[in-house]
Every structure is written in structure tokens, then in C-alpha cells.
Scaffold this motif. Structure first.
Motif, mmCIF file in Angstrom:
data_model
loop_
_atom_site.group_PDB
_atom_site.id
_atom_site.type_symbol
_atom_site.label_atom_id
_atom_site.label_comp_id
_atom_site.label_asym_id
_atom_site.label_seq_id
_atom_site.Cartn_x
_atom_site.Cartn_y
_atom_site.Cartn_z
ATOM 1 N N ARG B 401 -28.097 -32.253 -68.099
ATOM 2 C CA ARG B 401 -29.248 -31.431 -67.775
ATOM 3 C C ARG B 401 -29.587 -31.533 -66.290
ATOM 4 O O ARG B 401 -30.249 -30.697 -65.732
ATOM 5 N N GLN B 420 -29.045 -26.515 -67.862
ATOM 6 C CA GLN B 420 -30.432 -26.849 -68.232
ATOM 7 C C GLN B 420 -30.638 -26.639 -69.733
ATOM 8 O O GLN B 420 -31.289 -25.693 -70.160
ATOM 9 N N GLU B 485 -34.346 -22.432 -68.665
ATOM 10 C CA GLU B 485 -33.745 -23.487 -69.480
ATOM 11 C C GLU B 485 -33.700 -23.059 -70.935
ATOM 12 O O GLU B 485 -34.356 -22.094 -71.342
#
Lengths: 114, 566
Positions: B401, B420, B485
Motif C-alpha cells: 500500500r 493503494q 484507493e
């Protein structure tokens, strides 16, 4: 209209013609030109002449050479160029025509007035 | 008693007294001024005039030791005529009369354009305020008061303006420049007035000087602030002048080179911004993916030019400053040019500030869309949770991430490749397994944000035992400023066992479990979904952070800590 301005203007208009005429027969340096013009009451102050001479020279009507002087620095002698001579002749013709015309006109007027 | 000056006029040497010298000098200056429309013959005419004046003076001065005085000069001026008489422009001399004030030639002749000079005679520091006061036609004191007030309002920035003007504005040195500064006609009467003012001031100064000496003798010290500042700056200038001259030239040359390099590189970078995109000193700002240019009112080229101007204009002043340092003859720009440049700079500044505000007020709205996919796993079976990197752009080692977004070309279109992704595991309320994909994006408005989420491309796959989640997504939104994200919720019913593969190690995000085990410690372990949440089946004791869990289970059943929930 101020009379002084008109007078000055009339003089100024023929100043070029006068300068060229002065140089017709013999070369002269600035002071001589000035002296003759002043004597003839063509000019009051000298200042007017300098830009005019430079302008005539730049137009190719006059040329000058430097000549040593016995008193003081070298002098700038102006001489009439060939172009200047032609120019002068034309001016002369015009002047003659003009004076005749003006003479005639002013004569008639004065006669009438009388 | 008068001081005399030696002059060379048309090749002849003269002693001339100071006052007469000033008068003659002013006379020649005024002639120069009235002949200004004839630049070709100017020098020649002036030489002739000087020669003639020299001739006239020679007639007056018979003895070498005789001094030319003001009377002589006055006489010469009366012979030569007023400066106006030299002008060949007929309209300025003859046809206009005083009875006709509406005549355009008349006004043309009478009104000389006022010019902005520094006033070196009435100065605190550089004479800028006094010069400006002359220019706008008020007393210098008002300008000075305004300047001091503006210092407080502008937090000192007027000092810069002052310095720039000091550098760029020429000082009024000759009488005709002084008259131009005050917007007065340049004629003999004004020049004479100025000269007599000068003489007056000089005599006043002499007087003051005498008084000062007297006071000093008595031990008293009394002097106006103005005299002090003037003396300080003048004195500093005089003492240091020679020492500083060499240093000054060196500094000037260094500055000059610097400014030229700056300007050249600026121009190069401007062109590269608009053509190549990846060179030049503004690479960071102008990076194509920089969010600054997205959804801005003004197009990229316009903002480039504005920023360019914002930097270039100070560089031009810098260049002028260095030229001025090198050569004191360098006059700088005239006021309109300076004002135009300063104006342009402020306009650029306003535009850039506007864009900046627009930019920073952007991406305030965050939106998300949810999508739920049914997962066909057999109840009570074991699911292996894996993440897949992109075949081309990613690798297992980059499945995190925290790795930066990359920009890729897909079908000739620039896109964002992002990791993400947050993975969580939650309990299902029924018997079904689900994958909830929550895409989040930002936009100017909520609607924009939602629209952006819909452009995000995300896929996953399943086979009999494995849930294969892509560890990345691809989005056409390449604005760096927009944060996107994906939250993935793996929702499984009670009784299902899940195994966390190594590949999801850096994608898990606070996965809740009964033992409060950290995400990273969950990797390579089996968890079972219980009514209370996930519970590890094979984790070592040291990763279990929930002390209550251990206590309660031990209290309840001394044999095993895991049996209870199984």
C-alpha cells in the motif's frame, strides 16, 4: 498675428537663398557669412544660422573644408557644390518671378489707394 | 571673490568664473535640448556654435589672464539668440501667437513632457521620493509620509520598490534635466532661475557650514535628521568610492553573468515546458502529472507563461541592476517601461495566486462507490487469500500500500498504476461469502468524485480454494493531487477458515481479530471466523496482544486456549 513674427518669417523664408547667393562667387567661413547677413539685417540673432548651414550641407548643397587661421583654431570654410549651384539658379528664377509679381501687385494696390 | 574654471571651448582656452560657467553650460544644454529633434546634425551644430562662442569670447578677452564673467556670457547670448531661436521647426517658432492659445502647435511648444528623475538635491537617501514628488507635482514630504506608511502596510516590501527605482532612475544632473523633472519649460529664464537658486543654495550651504563649525567649537551638536542622513550617504559614498569601485565591478560582472544565465535558462525551460515537458529547471512544477494543471481555469501554456513572467521580470531588474553596477552611465529604463514591467509582474502574480487558490480549494470532495461480488466458496472450507501483482508493471516485492503510484502508458494513454489497496476480513451476517469493493476518489464536486471512482479499473479472480485479489488498480485519473484507493472487504460466514498468503502482507489493513494480532503477524497463518471475529488457529503466543484473551481462556479452561471458540 504679431508683426514681428511675420517679419521674421519672411526673412527666414529667403534665408537659404541669401546664404547660397553669398557663397556663389567666393567661399566663406561662418563668421563672414554671419557678418554679411547681419549687415544686411537679414538676421537678428546668430543662432538661427547654425542648424540651417548644417542642413544645407547635409542636403548636399554646401560642402566645407577646414582652413588654418592666423588667430585661433581652424575655420570652417563653406563652398557651394554643383547641386547647390543648380539649386541657387532655380531659387534665383523663382525669386525674380516672385518679386516681379509682388511688385506688380503691391504697386497696383498702392496706386488704387492713392 | 569668485572661483574660476578653466574650459576648452572650440579649441581655445578660457578662464571663466564659476557662475558664468554655469550660465554658459546651461545655455549650451538648452540649445542641445531645443535641437533634440535633429539628432543627425546635433553634434556638428553644437561644435559650430561652440566655435563661434569661442570666437566671440576671444574678441572680448584680449589678455590671457582676464576672466570671462556673466556679463560677457549675457552679451554672447544676446548675439547668439535664445535657445528657442535655434530650433528649425517652423511651427514651434513663428505661426503661433499668444492670442491663439488653442493652437495645437502652441501647446506643443509650451508643454514639455515631465520626466521622472531622482532629485539629488533634495534627498534623504536616493532622492526617489523627491523625484516622484516633482513628477506628480506635490511636496516631497507627502510622498515620504506615504512611503513610511506604506512600509508598515506592505511589511517592508516598499523598500524593494525603492531600491529598484533608485537603481533604475537616472539622477537629474544637468539643468535641463532638472527642469524636465519639474516639468518646466527649458528656456533661458527658467534656466537662469534654476542657476540663481543653485547659487543661493550654495551660499546658504556655506553659511550653514560656517555656523556648524561655530557650534562644534562650542561643543554643541545640532543638526537636522535630513542633513545627517544626506551626509551619511554622501560621506559613505565618497570615502568608500575608490575602494568599492573595483569590488563593485566584480560583483556587477558576477551578477550580470548570473542574470544572463537565469534568463537564458528561463527561456530554455519555457520552451521545453511547452514542447518536451521533461527538461528545464521547472521540471517539478511543470511535470505533466503535477496536479497543478488539472482542472484549472487556465490552460497549461498560459500558467507556464505567467510563472515565467513572474520569475523573468525580477531577473530583468536583476540584469539592469548589474548593468547599473558595472557602468554608472547606464541609465536604465524609463518610467513607463518600469511601470509596465511591474504591472505585468503583479498581473502574473494575481493569476498565479488565483490558480493556486483554485488548486488548493480543489479535491475537497471525496466519494466512493460500493460493489459487492458473491464468492462461491463451500461453507467451512479454507480460503487462501492471495494478491497478484500486475504482469507488466508490478512485482510481488512491490505489493504494498505504501509504494508510490506509477504512471504508465496503456493504449497510448497515460494512466495511473496504484497499489493503494486495503484488505480487511469481516464476518458475514448470513451463509454467503462476499467481496465488497469500495472505490474511493476525489473531485471538485461530489459528483466528479463519484464519476472518478467509476473510472477505476479493478479486477479479482477466484478458483476453488483461492481468492486472487489484484494488488493494484489502474485509473485514468493521473492528477497526482487526487487520492484514490480501494477498500476490499472479504466477508466470510462463521466457520470459514482463511489463510493469509505472503503476498497480502502489506495490503492488509487493521484486520480485526480476537487476539489483536498485527496484520504482518497474520501472514502464513490460518484464521477461522467465529461469532466474535477472526481467531488464529496456529499463531505463536508472542504475537497475541490481547492479554484478556489469554487470561479468560486460561481461566475458563486450563487445558487449551483455543478449544473454547472452536
Amino acid at each position: 498675428m504679431k508683426i514681428e513674427n511675420t517679419k521674421a518669417q519672411m526673412r527666414k523664408g529667403v534665408l537659404e537663398y541669401c546664404i547660397l547667393s553669398l557663397l556663389k562667387d567666393n567661399d566663406a567661413y561662418t563668421t563672414e557669412i554671419l557678418a554679411q547677413l547681419k549687415e544686411a539685417k537679414m538676421i537678428v540673432v546668430e543662432g538661427t544660422i547654425y542648424p540651417l548651414l548644417t542642413r544645407l550641407k547635409n542636403a548636399g548643397l554646401l560642402a566645407y573644408r577646414w582652413e588654418e587661421s592666423t588667430s585661433g583654431p581652424p575655420r570652417k570654410y563653406y563652398t557651394l557644390t554643383k547641386n547647390g549651384n543648380n539649386f541657387l539658379n532655380e531659387l534665383h528664377n523663382t525669386w525674380t518671378e516672385l518679386t516681379t509679381a509682388v511688385d506688380n501687385l503691391t504697386k497696383e494696390k498702392t496706386n488704387e489707394n492713392e | 571673490m569668485n572661483k574660476t574654471v578653466n574650459i576648452n571651448l572650440g579649441g581655445v582656452f578660457f578662464h571663466i568664473d564659476e557662475e558664468a560657467y554655469q550660465m554658459l553650460k546651461n545655455y549650451l544644454d538648452s540649445i542641445r535640448f531645443s535641437l533634440r529633434n535633429d539628432p543627425e546634425g546635433l553634434e556638428e551644430i553644437l561644435n559650430d556654435i561652440e566655435a563661434r562662442i569661442s570666437e566671440l569670447l576671444s574678441e572680448k578677452v584680449k589678455d590671457n589672464r582676464q576672466v570671462v564673467n556673466t556679463t560677457d556670457i549675457e552679451e554672447i547670448i544676446s548675439i547668439m539668440g535664445q535657445p528657442e531661436d535655434y530650433s528649425m521647426e517652423e511651427e514651434s517658432n513663428d505661426y503661433t501667437t499668444e492670442e491663439d492659445p488653442n493652437n495645437p502647435f502652441n501647446s506643443k511648444r509650451k508643454k514639455y513632457k515631465k520626466k521622472f528623475f531622482r532629485d539629488g538635491e533634495d534627498k534623504f537617501i536616493g532622492g526617489v521620493a523627491a523625484g516622484f514628488a516633482h513628477y506628480v507635482g506635490v511636496e516631497p514630504i507627502w510622498i515620504r509620509i506615504l512611503f513610511i506608511i506604506s512600509l508598515f502596510i506592505g511589511v517592508g516590501s516598499p523598500i524593494l520598490v525603492y531600491l529598484v527605482l533608485w537603481i533604475l532612475l537616472p539622477e537629474a544632473r544637468t539643468t535641463s534635466e532638472k527642469l524636465q523633472m519639474q516639468g518646466k519649460d527649458i528656456n533661458i529664464s527658467n534656466i537662469q532661475k534654476t542657476v540663481s537658486e543653485n547659487v543661493e543654495r550654495i551660499s546658504k550651504n556655506v553659511e550653514e557650514f560656517g555656523q556648524k563649525i561655530k557650534k562644534k567649537d562650542l561643543g554643541g551638536f545640532e543638526s537636522s535628521v535630513k542633513n545627517n542622513s544626506q551626509k551619511f550617504f554622501d560621506g559613505l559614498g565618497n570615502v568608500m568610492k575608490k575602494i568599492l569601485l573595483a569590488i563593485r565591478k566584480i560583483i556587477g560582472i558576477v551578477l550580470l553573468i548570473g542574470s544572463i544565465v537565469m534568463i537564458v535558462s528561463l527561456i530554455v525551460s519555457l520552451f521545453s515546458v511547452n514542447t518536451l515537458n521533461h527538461f528545464g529547471i521547472f521540471q517539478e512544477i511543470f511535470d505533466n502529472n503535477s496536479s497543478f494543471f488539472f482542472e484549472n481555469t487556465f490552460p497549461i501554456w498560459m500558467i507556464s507563461i505567467l510563472i515565467f513572467m513572474l520569475v523573468l521580470i525580477p531577473c530583468i531588474f536583476w540584469l539592469l541592476l548589474s548593468l547599473r553596477i558595472i557602468s554608472s552611465n547606464f541609465k536604465g529604463f524609463n518610467l513607463p517601461t518600469i511601470l509596465t514591467l511591474v504591472g505585468l509582474w503583479f498581473i502574473s502574480l494575481l493569476f498565479v495566486i488565483y490558480s493556486g487558490i483554485e488548486f488548493s480549494s480543489y479535491s475537497v470532495n471525496r466519494g466512493n462507490t460500493n460493489q459487492e461480488e458473491r464468492l462461491e466458496f463451500v461453507k467451512n472450507d479454507t480460503i487462501i487469500l492471495k494478491a497478484l501483482p500486475h504482469e507488466k508493471y508490478g512485482s510481488y516485492s512491490k505489493l504494498s500500500r505504501h509504494s508510490d503510484d506509477q504512471f504508465i502508458l496503456e493504449n497510448n494513454e497515460q494512466k495511473k498504476y496504484s497499489n493503494q489497496i486495503r484488505i480487511r476480513v469481516k464476518k458475514s451476517n448470513n451463509e454467503n461469502s462476499l467481496l465488497r469493493i469500495q472505490k474511493e476518489s476525489e473531485g471538485k464536486t461530489f459528483k466528479n468524485a463519484i464519476a472518478n471512482t467509476e473510472l477505476i479499473d479493478y479486477n479479482f479472480d477466484t478458483n476453488e480454494k483461492e481468492l486472487l485479489l489484484n494488488g493494484y488498480f489502474i485509473s485514468p485519473t493521473i492528477n497526482k493531487r487526487i487520492d484514490e484507493e480501494i477498500d476490499l472487504d472479504v466477508i466470510i460466514p462463521v466457520g470459514t477458515i482463511i489463510y493469509f498468503d505472503d503476498s497480502v502482507k502489506y495490503l492488509l489493513s487493521n484486520v480485526k481479530n480476537v487476539q489483536r494480532i498485527y496484520d504482518r503477524d497474520m501472514i502464513n497463518h490460518y484464521f477461522i471466523m467465529t461469532k466474535e471475529g477472526l481467531e488464529c488457529l496456529d499463531c505463536p503466543d508472542e504475537v497475541i496482544r490481547n492479554e484478556d484473551y489469554i487470561k479468560t481462556t486460561i481461566d475458563k479452561d486450563n487445558v487449551s486456549i483455543k478449544v473454547n471458540y472452536y
